[in-house]
Motif scaffolding. Structure first.
Motif, PDB file in Angstrom:
ATOM      1  N   SER A 101       0.810  -1.219   0.000  1.00 33.58           N
ATOM      2  CA  SER A 101       0.000   0.000   0.000  1.00 33.58           C
ATOM      3  C   SER A 101       0.844   1.269   0.000  1.00 33.58           C
ATOM      4  O   SER A 101       0.451   2.267  -0.579  1.00 33.58           O
TER       5      SER A 101
ATOM      6  N   HIS B   2       1.707   2.448  -3.518  1.00 32.46           N
ATOM      7  CA  HIS B   2       0.588   3.027  -4.261  1.00 32.46           C
ATOM      8  C   HIS B   2       0.255   4.433  -3.772  1.00 32.46           C
ATOM      9  O   HIS B   2      -0.377   5.209  -4.479  1.00 32.46           O
ATOM     10  N   ALA B   3       0.682   4.769  -2.565  1.00 33.40           N
ATOM     11  CA  ALA B   3       0.366   6.084  -1.996  1.00 33.40           C
ATOM     12  C   ALA B   3       1.359   7.163  -2.445  1.00 33.40           C
ATOM     13  O   ALA B   3       1.066   8.349  -2.330  1.00 33.40           O
TER      14      ALA B   3
ATOM     15  N   PRO C 224       2.406   8.294  -5.516  1.00 34.60           N
ATOM     16  CA  PRO C 224       1.910   9.264  -6.502  1.00 34.60           C
ATOM     17  C   PRO C 224       0.865  10.223  -5.925  1.00 34.60           C
ATOM     18  O   PRO C 224       0.809  11.389  -6.299  1.00 34.60           O
ATOM     19  N   ILE C 225       0.071   9.773  -4.990  1.00 28.58           N
ATOM     20  CA  ILE C 225      -0.925  10.643  -4.362  1.00 28.58           C
ATOM     21  C   ILE C 225      -0.231  11.715  -3.526  1.00 28.58           C
ATOM     22  O   ILE C 225      -0.641  12.882  -3.525  1.00 28.58           O
ATOM     23  N   LEU C 226       0.832  11.335  -2.839  1.00 31.86           N
ATOM     24  CA  LEU C 226       1.580  12.320  -2.055  1.00 31.86           C
ATOM     25  C   LEU C 226       2.234  13.365  -2.956  1.00 31.86           C
ATOM     26  O   LEU C 226       2.273  14.554  -2.614  1.00 31.86           O
ATOM     27  N   ASP C 227       2.738  12.951  -4.108  1.00 29.73           N
ATOM     28  CA  ASP C 227       3.292  13.910  -5.068  1.00 29.73           C
ATOM     29  C   ASP C 227       2.221  14.884  -5.548  1.00 29.73           C
ATOM     30  O   ASP C 227       2.458  16.091  -5.641  1.00 29.73           O
ATOM     31  N   LEU C 228       1.061  14.366  -5.839  1.00 26.64           N
ATOM     32  CA  LEU C 228      -0.042  15.215  -6.292  1.00 26.64           C
ATOM     33  C   LEU C 228      -0.466  16.198  -5.202  1.00 26.64           C
ATOM     34  O   LEU C 228      -0.697  17.378  -5.472  1.00 26.64           O
ATOM     35  N   LEU C 229      -0.535  15.758  -3.973  1.00 29.32           N
ATOM     36  CA  LEU C 229      -0.889  16.650  -2.868  1.00 29.32           C
ATOM     37  C   LEU C 229       0.159  17.742  -2.668  1.00 29.32           C
ATOM     38  O   LEU C 229      -0.179  18.888  -2.372  1.00 29.32           O
TER      39      LEU C 229
END
Length: 137
Positions: A12, A15-16, A18-23
Motif C-alpha cells: 500500500s 501506491h500512496a 503518486p498521491i503524495l506527489d499530487l498533494l
C-alpha cells in the motif's frame, strides 16, 4: 528452483507515493500564485527607468490608474480623491518600520501629472515618496 516475491501482495505504501506527489503540487500552486499576484488593487502601466528603487519594508502602496477618470487605490482599497490623504494618514498610523512613513506611488504613464501633484502633497504632509517604475531593458 521457484522464485518467491518478498513484497506483500498489495504494497500500500508504494501506491500512496503518486498521491503524495499530487498533494504536494496542489499545496505548492497557491503559494506560487500568491507571489505572482499584483500587489495593489489596480494594474498600472509603469514608466521605464534605469534606476533601482530603494527597498522599504511594507510601504503604503498608492496606485493611480490612467484614463479620463483616474482611479485611486491605497493597497487594495479603492478611494475617492477627496478622502485619499485621510486614508493614507490612517495607514501611516499603523507604520512601525521606523522613520517617516513611506508611500510607494504606482502611477500610470498617462497620469504622470496627477502623480506629481500627489507626490508634492505627500511630501508636504511629511511622507517619504517612492516612485514605482519598471527597469528599462
Amino acid at each position: 528452483m521457484k522464485l518467491e516475491m518478498t513484497l506483500p501482495e498489495r504494497p500500500s505504501f508504494l501506491h500512496a507515493l503518486p498521491i503524495l506527489d499530487l498533494l504536494a503540487l496542489v499545496m505548492l500552486f497557491p503559494v506560487l500564485t500568491a507571489a505572482l499576484a499584483p500587489q495593489a488593487g489596480v494594474e498600472v502601466e509603469l514608466p521605464e527607468t534605469e534606476f533601482r528603487l530603494q527597498r522599504v519594508a511594507n510601504p503604503i502602496v498608492l496606485s493611480v490608474s490612467g484614463g479620463s477618470e483616474p482611479e485611486y487605490w491605497v493597497g487594495k482599497q479603492r478611494v475617492e480623491r477627496e478622502a485619499l490623504m485621510s486614508v493614507v494618514a490612517e495607514r501611516a498610523g499603523d507604520w512601525n518600520e521606523g522613520g517617516r512613513p513611506a508611500v510607494l506611488l504606482k502611477v500610470d504613464k498617462s497620469a504622470q501629472s496627477l502623480g506629481m501633484e500627489l507626490s508634492f502633497e505627500l511630501l508636504r504632509e511629511g511622507y517619504r515618496c517612492l516612485w514605482g517604475a519598471k527597469l528599462a531593458q
